[in-house]
Design a protein around this motif. Structure first.
Motif, short mmCIF file in Angstrom:
data_model
loop_
_atom_site.label_atom_id
_atom_site.label_comp_id
_atom_site.label_asym_id
_atom_site.label_seq_id
_atom_site.Cartn_x
_atom_site.Cartn_y
_atom_site.Cartn_z
N ASP A 250 0.91 -1.05 0.23
CA ASP A 250 -0.17 -0.03 0.05
C ASP A 250 0.90 1.27 0.08
N ILE A 251 0.32 2.12 -0.54
CA ILE A 251 1.14 3.44 -0.65
C ILE A 251 1.20 4.10 0.70
N ASN A 252 0.36 3.57 1.84
CA ASN A 252 0.39 4.04 3.11
C ASN A 252 1.07 2.83 3.89
N GLU A 253 2.42 2.91 3.90
CA GLU A 253 3.15 1.73 4.45
C GLU A 253 2.86 1.52 5.75
N GLU A 254 2.52 2.42 6.58
CA GLU A 254 2.18 2.13 7.93
C GLU A 254 0.83 1.46 8.03
N ARG A 255 -0.19 1.82 7.30
CA ARG A 255 -1.39 1.17 7.15
C ARG A 255 -1.13 -0.59 6.75
N ALA A 256 -0.42 -0.92 5.88
CA ALA A 256 -0.06 -2.13 5.28
C ALA A 256 0.61 -2.75 6.55
#
Length: 319
Positions: free
Chosen positions: A37-43
């Motif tokens: 995901d572009i949001n690495e923290e979410r992934a």
């Protein structure tokens, strides 16, 4: 001795992507799930949460985060990232933005050496699947859209409620666009092998007057019924996608109505549309060309006309 590891990557860790990944883990479909995901923290957060569930499941599915550069050895990549529709929009209204997102995903994945199967969930899924096919240069059998798989499940549920049977005893396909123009070949719908027309005729007291057009309309609107109440759909489409993945990884030869490239079937060419398709380890192995009445075929062609119009539009933009 050769031992192979079955690997699936999920691109997009929103509600659809994370639910798809969790379904893969809880059902033990593959050996490894990679979240991107572009949001690495979410992934990373999704990965940690799923990993905590392994102790209480039937098998250990490895869950990790990754990048496009790590996709070279994946068997299947599911693309869920796209532009969600806003209130009052149709799936087609999100096309240009979703196509740009697809391009930003597919190009770096192909540079990784990926030679597996793409499954597109992002809407408008028929057109995005076609666009991924063009961008990737992969054979048509290796690029699939979830198409009308979820629509067909919704249709079967509605028919089952009408005649009070288990939806798994209903055999019916919604075909064409995953959208407002989809159609149902009612002449092929059966309940445990009995034509639906006969079921209606033989059970007037039970089912009353059945409005087939209304059933089709309700099928097209079911997603919006969910969207308007909870903001998006994810359980149904994620499970449908996992059904497609299982059919591929397990080499099932299962027939599911997915979006695949038509090359003469139903008199159509160079268009992705939801049609009953044999799925096995090669991906979209073959199209099951069912026989429709002239009126049904005309409605199917009208649906493919809509898909083609928007497909041509996005191809000409050269994003």
């Amino acid at each position: 001795m050769k031992i192979t590891t079955r690997k699936v990557a999920i691109v997009g860790c929103g509600l659809v992507g994370s639910t798809t990944a969790f379904s893969l883990v809880t059902q033990g479909v593959c050996d490894e799930v990679m979240l991107i995901d572009i949001n690495e923290e979410r992934a990373y957060g999704e990965m940690l949460d799923m990993r905590d569930s392994i102790e209480y499941l039937n098998r250990n599915v490895k869950v990790k985060t990754g990048t496009y550069a790590e996709c070279g050895d994946m068997d299947i990549i599911v693309i869920t990232a796209g532009a969600p529709p806003k209130q009052g929009q149709t799936r087609l209204d999100t096309l240009e933005m979703s196509a740009k997102i697809a391009k930003s995903i597919v190009e770096p994945i192909m540079k990784s050496g990926f030679d597996g199967i793409f499954i597109a969930i992002s809407n408008p899924v028929d057109i995005i699947a076609h666009y991924i096919y063009k961008l990737s240069g992969l054979p048509k059998n290796q690029v699939i859209g979830t198409g009308t798989a979820i629509d067909s499940a919704r249709l079967q549920n509605m028919i089952a409620q009408t005649v009070n049977v288990d939806p798994r005893s209903v055999h019916a396909y919604s075909m064409g666009e995953h959208g407002d123009s989809q159609m149902v070949p009612w002449s092929t719908v059966t309940i445990a092998g009995k034509p639906f027309y006969d079921v209606i005729a033989d059970n007037k007291e039970l089912v009353g007057d059945v409005d087939l057009d209304e059933l089709v309309y309700r099928t097209t609107q079911e997603g919006w019924e969910i969207f308007n109440r909870k903001g998006t759909t994810y359980y149904g489409i994620a499970t449908a996608c996992v059904g497609v993945i299982k059919a591929i990884l397990n080499d099932e030869n299962r027939i599911i109505p997915v979006s695949t490239l038509l090359e003469g079937e139903y008199g159509e060419r160079d268009v992705y549309a939801g049609v009953p398709t044999v799925l096995n380890r090669s991906g979209a192995y073959d199209v099951l060309e069912i026989h429709m009445t002239p009126g049904e075929l005309a409605r199917f062609k009208e649906s493919t006309r809509v898909i083609r119009e928007y497909t041509d539009r996005i191809m000409k933009l050269n994003l």
